[in-house]
Design a protein around this motif. Sequence first.
Motif, mmCIF file in Angstrom:
data_model
loop_
_atom_site.group_PDB
_atom_site.id
_atom_site.type_symbol
_atom_site.label_atom_id
_atom_site.label_comp_id
_atom_site.label_asym_id
_atom_site.label_seq_id
_atom_site.Cartn_x
_atom_site.Cartn_y
_atom_site.Cartn_z
ATOM 1 N N LEU A 193 73.300 41.307 46.464
ATOM 2 C CA LEU A 193 72.235 42.308 46.370
ATOM 3 C C LEU A 193 72.403 43.292 47.513
ATOM 4 N N VAL A 194 72.203 44.575 47.234
ATOM 5 C CA VAL A 194 72.143 45.584 48.297
ATOM 6 C C VAL A 194 70.892 46.417 48.037
ATOM 7 N N HIS A 195 70.034 46.506 49.035
ATOM 8 C CA HIS A 195 68.811 47.293 48.845
ATOM 9 C C HIS A 195 68.335 47.877 50.164
ATOM 10 N N THR A 196 67.517 48.923 50.060
ATOM 11 C CA THR A 196 66.906 49.481 51.260
ATOM 12 C C THR A 196 65.638 48.690 51.584
ATOM 13 N N TYR A 197 65.158 48.877 52.817
ATOM 14 C CA TYR A 197 64.010 48.115 53.311
ATOM 15 C C TYR A 197 63.217 49.003 54.254
ATOM 16 N N GLU A 198 61.939 49.110 53.981
ATOM 17 C CA GLU A 198 61.067 49.937 54.819
ATOM 18 C C GLU A 198 59.750 49.214 55.025
ATOM 19 N N PHE A 199 59.332 49.122 56.282
ATOM 20 C CA PHE A 199 58.008 48.591 56.613
ATOM 21 C C PHE A 199 57.105 49.814 56.683
ATOM 22 N N GLU A 200 56.181 49.919 55.753
ATOM 23 C CA GLU A 200 55.379 51.153 55.657
ATOM 24 C C GLU A 200 54.564 51.382 56.928
ATOM 25 N N GLY A 201 54.630 52.586 57.431
ATOM 26 C CA GLY A 201 53.948 52.911 58.684
ATOM 27 C C GLY A 201 54.928 53.086 59.829
ATOM 28 N N TRP A 215 61.258 47.894 44.718
ATOM 29 C CA TRP A 215 60.474 46.698 45.062
ATOM 30 C C TRP A 215 59.430 47.092 46.105
ATOM 31 N N ARG A 216 58.284 46.452 46.035
ATOM 32 C CA ARG A 216 57.227 46.691 47.020
ATOM 33 C C ARG A 216 56.339 45.450 47.087
ATOM 34 N N PHE A 217 56.218 44.892 48.291
ATOM 35 C CA PHE A 217 55.388 43.714 48.489
ATOM 36 C C PHE A 217 54.270 44.077 49.459
ATOM 37 N N ILE A 218 53.110 43.465 49.262
ATOM 38 C CA ILE A 218 51.974 43.674 50.157
ATOM 39 C C ILE A 218 51.560 42.323 50.720
ATOM 40 N N TYR A 238 49.771 44.835 55.048
ATOM 41 C CA TYR A 238 51.061 45.370 55.483
ATOM 42 C C TYR A 238 51.918 45.498 54.230
ATOM 43 N N ALA A 239 52.561 46.644 54.079
ATOM 44 C CA ALA A 239 53.355 46.825 52.864
ATOM 45 C C ALA A 239 54.814 47.118 53.209
ATOM 46 N N TYR A 240 55.693 46.651 52.335
ATOM 47 C CA TYR A 240 57.141 46.741 52.508
ATOM 48 C C TYR A 240 57.714 47.243 51.193
ATOM 49 N N ASN A 241 58.730 48.081 51.266
ATOM 50 C CA ASN A 241 59.298 48.571 50.009
ATOM 51 C C ASN A 241 60.766 48.940 50.167
#
Lengths: 157, 157
Positions: free
Chosen positions: A89-97, A62-65, A74-77
């Motif tokens: 649901l289990v997922h990883t989360y990263e705020f790009e940058g 998943w990736r949202f902008i 700002y992008a998240y994935n």
Amino acid sequence: MSKTTIIAEPNKQEVIVHRTFEAPRELVSRMWIDPAFIPEWWGPSVMTTTVDSLEAARGGIWRFISRDPAGNEYAYNGVYHEVTLPERLVHTYEFEGIDAVALVTVTFESLPGGRTKLTETTLYPSIRIRDGALQSGMTEGMLELFDRFAALLASRT
Amino acid sequence: MSKTTIIAEPNKQEVIVHRTFEAPRELVSRMWIDPAFIPEWWGPSVMTTTVDSLEAARGGIWRFISRDPAGNEYAYNGVYHEVTLPERLVHTYEFEGIDAVALVTVTFESLPGGRTKLTETTLYPSIRIRDGALQSGMTEGMLELFDRFAALLASRT
């Protein structure tokens, strides 16, 4: 009026959010990962969010902008470890940058009267990174996000 | 003689493992996720490990099955959030049968003399679950695993 509870105990690496919705968990959990609805509730309303990717299955990306009124993006994935709707649901989360990956678990619990209790637990790589996220305005953003999601659900039930 | 360092501070949710190998990080990082070598080093030598899946790319799924001398099987799985070799891996980790997902980050740092420092950080959902893993014999298993990996590397350099 927000009914969202955010729990961030001192010296712990996690943030736990609870919210109860007036809708059955099949609907709540399905809408939570429906890319068609993400732009309508994900993040604060002042931002414009687009879905770059949302493959809601094990191994899916998943990736949202999000774009602010000034045009900054700002992008998240993340990737899905587990998608077992309507339960979990289990997922990883990263705020790009920001060089930090968190682990998110979302559970949907059926309550009497066709209501659903959502619990989101975000596990950060360190207390310092969690506290930094809390101080960055995440709390206000989360309260608004859950209110927006509740309003969207109400419009569909 | 093991040179593996395992750090598990009280009241924290993580376990950090350090080990320096006498091989360059290109080789160390490549061998770390090579399914052909996994059975030769992953887990204690008394177990027979097979690779059910190992897709070393973002969104890829890994799953290993270990069998003890009595024939009991134990399975482990996760998904890759990031695979940026030779620097870094980020993936989830689940011991099937235990309802707990951990987040693992492995970094490979080049040292002078063609050596490599590997750091593996495992972030558990709670202190209780981390402490349970530590008490289950994980520490001994890890020491042996890193020794086996070092011996395998030595045989290839």
